[in-house]
Design an enzyme around this catalytic site. Structure first.
Site, PDB file in Angstrom:
ATOM      1  N   ARG A   1       0.860  -1.140  -0.191  1.00 27.62           N
ATOM      2  CA  ARG A   1       0.042   0.028  -0.093  1.00 27.62           C
ATOM      3  C   ARG A   1       1.002   1.337  -0.131  1.00 27.62           C
ATOM      4  O   ARG A   1       0.365   2.327  -0.479  1.00 27.62           O
ATOM      5  CB  ARG A   1      -0.759   0.005   1.332  1.00 27.62           C
ATOM      6  CG  ARG A   1      -2.512   0.046   0.795  1.00 27.62           C
ATOM      7  CD  ARG A   1      -3.316   0.024   2.200  1.00 27.62           C
ATOM      8  NE  ARG A   1      -3.205  -0.817   3.069  1.00 27.62           N
ATOM      9  CZ  ARG A   1      -2.701  -0.379   4.287  1.00 27.62           C
ATOM     10  NH1 ARG A   1      -2.566   0.628   4.516  1.00 27.62           N
ATOM     11  NH2 ARG A   1      -2.742  -1.324   5.083  1.00 27.62           N
TER      12      ARG A   1
ATOM     13  N   TYR B   1     -17.768  10.317 -18.701  1.00 28.40           N
ATOM     14  CA  TYR B   1     -18.071   8.650 -18.319  1.00 28.40           C
ATOM     15  C   TYR B   1     -19.147   8.638 -17.317  1.00 28.40           C
ATOM     16  O   TYR B   1     -18.984   9.256 -16.109  1.00 28.40           O
ATOM     17  CB  TYR B   1     -16.624   7.945 -17.932  1.00 28.40           C
ATOM     18  CG  TYR B   1     -16.956   6.688 -17.564  1.00 28.40           C
ATOM     19  CD1 TYR B   1     -17.697   5.791 -18.386  1.00 28.40           C
ATOM     20  CD2 TYR B   1     -16.430   6.108 -16.355  1.00 28.40           C
ATOM     21  CE1 TYR B   1     -17.683   4.486 -18.207  1.00 28.40           C
ATOM     22  CE2 TYR B   1     -16.629   4.697 -16.155  1.00 28.40           C
ATOM     23  CZ  TYR B   1     -17.243   4.058 -16.970  1.00 28.40           C
ATOM     24  OH  TYR B   1     -17.388   2.585 -16.609  1.00 28.40           O
TER      25      TYR B   1
ATOM     26  N   ASP C   1      -9.418  14.005 -17.311  1.00 27.27           N
ATOM     27  CA  ASP C   1      -9.556  12.543 -17.608  1.00 27.27           C
ATOM     28  C   ASP C   1      -9.034  12.493 -19.041  1.00 27.27           C
ATOM     29  O   ASP C   1      -9.801  12.932 -19.837  1.00 27.27           O
ATOM     30  CB  ASP C   1     -10.717  12.010 -17.395  1.00 27.27           C
ATOM     31  CG  ASP C   1     -11.076  10.618 -17.671  1.00 27.27           C
ATOM     32  OD1 ASP C   1     -10.019   9.938 -18.612  1.00 27.27           O
ATOM     33  OD2 ASP C   1     -11.671   9.766 -17.027  1.00 27.27           O
TER      34      ASP C   1
ATOM     35  N   LYS D   1      -7.402   1.036 -20.682  1.00 24.93           N
ATOM     36  CA  LYS D   1      -7.806   1.289 -22.072  1.00 24.93           C
ATOM     37  C   LYS D   1      -6.551   1.455 -22.958  1.00 24.93           C
ATOM     38  O   LYS D   1      -5.721   0.450 -23.042  1.00 24.93           O
ATOM     39  CB  LYS D   1      -8.502   2.629 -22.015  1.00 24.93           C
ATOM     40  CG  LYS D   1     -10.073   2.658 -21.190  1.00 24.93           C
ATOM     41  CD  LYS D   1     -10.953   1.634 -21.325  1.00 24.93           C
ATOM     42  CE  LYS D   1     -12.095   1.754 -20.514  1.00 24.93           C
ATOM     43  NZ  LYS D   1     -12.079   2.066 -19.170  1.00 24.93           N
TER      44      LYS D   1
HETATM   45  C1  LIG Z   1     -13.268   8.098 -19.958  1.00 22.08           C
HETATM   46  C2  LIG Z   1     -13.118   7.235 -18.808  1.00 22.08           C
HETATM   47  N1  LIG Z   1     -12.675   7.509 -17.751  1.00 22.08           N
HETATM   48  C3  LIG Z   1     -12.594   6.428 -16.846  1.00 22.08           C
HETATM   49  C4  LIG Z   1     -13.138   5.364 -16.755  1.00 22.08           C
HETATM   50  C5  LIG Z   1     -13.031   4.310 -15.842  1.00 22.08           C
HETATM   51  O1  LIG Z   1     -11.860   3.499 -15.780  1.00 22.08           O
HETATM   52  P1  LIG Z   1     -11.749   2.155 -15.100  1.00 22.08           P
HETATM   53  O2  LIG Z   1     -12.963   1.227 -15.929  1.00 22.08           O
HETATM   54  O3  LIG Z   1     -10.511   1.562 -15.271  1.00 22.08           O
HETATM   55  O4  LIG Z   1     -12.008   2.371 -13.654  1.00 22.08           O
HETATM   56  C6  LIG Z   1     -13.725   4.789 -18.110  1.00 22.08           C
HETATM   57  C7  LIG Z   1     -14.304   3.464 -18.362  1.00 22.08           C
HETATM   58  O5  LIG Z   1     -14.643   3.144 -19.273  1.00 22.08           O
HETATM   59  C8  LIG Z   1     -13.636   5.977 -19.197  1.00 22.08           C
HETATM   60  O6  LIG Z   1     -14.131   5.447 -20.236  1.00 22.08           O
END
Ligand SMILES: Cc1ncc(COP(=O)(O)O)c(C=O)c1O
Length: 398
Positions: free
Chosen positions: A57, A111, A184, A209
Site C-alpha cells: 500500500r 463517463y 481525464d 484502455k
Molecule cells: C473516460 C473514462 N474514464 C474513466 C473510466 C473508468 O476507468 P476504469 O474502468 O478503469 O475504472 C472509463 C471507463 O470506461 C472511461 O471511459
C-alpha cells in the site's frame, strides 16, 4: 541448526543472494514484505527519509516501474497508479479538496460512473456538484463564480460525445479562482497531448484502455507534480486502492507498443469517421478529426496534427434501442464489448452501459440519444472495419 521439514518448506530457496545480472524487463514482485539488514533503514523508509519498499500500500517495485513509465510519457514529475480509472478519479477529487461544504464544477458529458460518483457519492457526503458544458467557457466561468469550487473536472476528449476541452483556457479559469484542474485524458492519451504542460494539476487515465491496450488488465493512474503525488501517496496508504504487481506488469508490457498502436488507431478512426459521415442512415458522427466537428480547431491546436484519437460516436437515424441492438448483433468483426482502447475494434451502446447510471432525462439533455453508438477503432485493417460496419448498418432495415 538443522530445521524441520515444515520450517524448510516455508523458507528453503527464498532470499538467496541475487546473482550478478539485471533482468531486461521488470519482474513481477508480489512480495508483501521487504527486508533490511539494518532496522534503521526500515525506519527511514517508513519516515519517508529514504526510498524503498515496506508494504504494497506504500508502493512496490513493479508498480513503480509502471508509474515511472507513465510519468515519462506525460512529461510529469510523478505518476501514482491505482487499481482502476475510477479509483484514480476518486483519489484526484479527494486530493483536490472535495469534501462536505465544498464544490466541484464538472463537465456534464463525462463517463457515466464519473458522473454518478459526483452526483450520488460526493453529494451524499455533503459536497456540491455543478455540471456544465465545458466547451462553453462563459458557462464555466459563471459556474466557478457561483460555486467557488475546489476543482474543475472534465475529460480532454469526452465520453461518449467526443467534445474536446480547451484545456489551457480551463486551467486559466480554474487557477484564477484558486481551484485545481483535473482532466481525464483516457481518450486523448499522452500521444495526442500532455495536459500537465498546459497547466493541468491532475491528469487521470483509465490505463485499462489505451495505455495497457489489450483488454486484459484494469488499472488507473494519476500524473501530477511531486507535491501532489506526495499527497496522493499518503492518501493511498489509507485508501488502499493500489494497483497490484501482476496488473502493473501487464500494463507496463502493454505500454511498450502504445506508440505503434495509437497512431494506427487514429489513422483508422479518421477513415472510418469519414466513411460513416457519408453513410445514408447515419445522422451524425462525433469525431474531432472531421472538419465540421464543433471543436475541430481546438483539437487541431491541442493535438498539433498528431491525429484525433481512436474513439467516435455516431447516431443511427431514427434508431432506438431495438435498431441499435440489431446493428450490434449483426457485427461480425467489431466486438460489442463494454470497454475501449484495445487492439480490437469495439462498440458499445452508452444508454444501456457506460451511461446507464446517468438519468435518462439528463442523458437526453446532454445529447446522448437512443440511437447513439460508441465505437473504439482498433488496429485491424480499416477496410475490414468499414466492411463490417457497412453490412451491420445495412442489416438494420432488412
Ligand atoms: C473516460 C473514462 N474514464 C474513466 C473510466 C473508468 O476507468 P476504469 O474502468 O478503469 O475504472 C472509463 C471507463 O470506461 C472511461 O471511459
Amino acid at each position: 541448526m538443522k530445521k524441520s521439514l515444515r520450517t524448510r518448506c516455508v523458507h528453503a530457496g527464498e532470499r538467496t543472494p541475487a546473482p550478478d545480472f539485471k533482468p531486461v524487463t521488470t519482474p513481477i514482485y508480489p512480495s508483501v514484505g521487504y527486508l533490511y539488514e539494518d532496522m534503521r533503514d526500515l525506519d527511514a523508509i517508513f519516515g519517508g527519509e529514504r526510498q524503498g519498499y515496506v508494504y504494497p500500500r506504500y508502493g512496490s517495485p513493479t508498480v513503480q516501474a509502471f508509474e515511472t513509465a507513465v510519468a515519462d510519457l506525460e512529461a510529469a514529475d510523478e505518476a501514482v497508479a491505482y487499481s482502476s480509472g475510477m479509483a484514480a478519479i476518486h483519489a484526484a477529487l479527494l486530493s483536490a479538496g472535495l469534501r462536505a461544504g465544498t464544490a466541484v464544477v464538472s463537465a456534464a458529458d463525462v463517463y457515466g460512473a464519473t458522473y454518478a460518483m459526483q452526483e450520488q457519492l460526493f453529494t451524499s457526503l455533503g459536497a456540491r456538484v455543478r455540471f456544465v458544458d465545458v466547451t462553453d467557457l462563459d458557462a464555466v466561468r459563471a459556474a466557478v463564480e457561483a460555486e467557488r469550487p475546489v476543482a474543475i473536472i472534465c475529460e480532454t476528449i469526452s465520453n461518449p460525445l467526443l467534445k474536446v476541452a480547451d484545456v489551457p483556457a480551463l486551467a486559466e479559469i480554474a487557477h484564477a479562482a484558486g481551484a485545481r484542474l483535473i482532466v481525464d485524458s483516457t481518450f486523448a492519451t499522452p500521444y495526442l497531448m500532455q495536459p500537465l504542460t498546459m497547466g493541468v494539476d491532475y491528469v487521470v487515465h483509465s490505463a485499462t484502455k489505451y495505455i495497457a491496450g489489450h483488454g486484459d488488465v484494469m488499472a488507473g493512474v494519476i500524473v501530477c507534480s511531486s507535491e501532489l503525488a506526495h499527497d496522493l501517496r499518503e492518501r493511498q496508504k489509507l485508501l488502499g486502492a493500489n494497483l497490484g504487481p501482476h496488473e502493473a506488469w501487464l500494463a507496463l508490457r502493454g505500454l511498450k507498443t502504445f506508440a505503434l498502436r495509437f497512431p494506427a488507431q487514429c489513422a483508422n478512426a479518421q477513415r472510418v469517421a469519414e466513411w460513416l459521415a457519408r453513410f445514408p442512415s447515419v445522422a451524425a458522427v462525433n469525431y474531432p478529426g472531421l472538419p465540421d466537428h464543433p471543436q475541430h480547431d481546438v483539437a487541431t491546436r491541442l493535438f498539433e496534427g498528431r491525429g484525433y484519437g481512436g474513439m467516435m460516436s455516431f447516431d443511427i437515424a431514427g434508431a432506438g434501442q431495438g435498431e441499435v441492438f440489431r446493428f450490434m448483433e449483426a457485427l461480425e468483426l467489431v466486438l460489442p464489448a463494454t470497454t475501449l482502447g484495445d487492439v480490437q475494434s469495439l462498440t458499445l451502446y452508452p444508454a444501456h452501459s457506460s451511461h446507464r447510471a446517468v438519468p435518462p432525462e439528463v442523458r437526453k439533455a446532454i445529447g446522448i440519444g437512443d440511437g447513439l453508438v460508441r465505437l473504439s477503432v482498433g488496429i485491424e485493417d480499416a477496410q475490414d472495419i468499414i466492411g463490417d460496419l457497412d453490412q451491420a448498418l445495412e442489416s438494420i432495415h432488412e
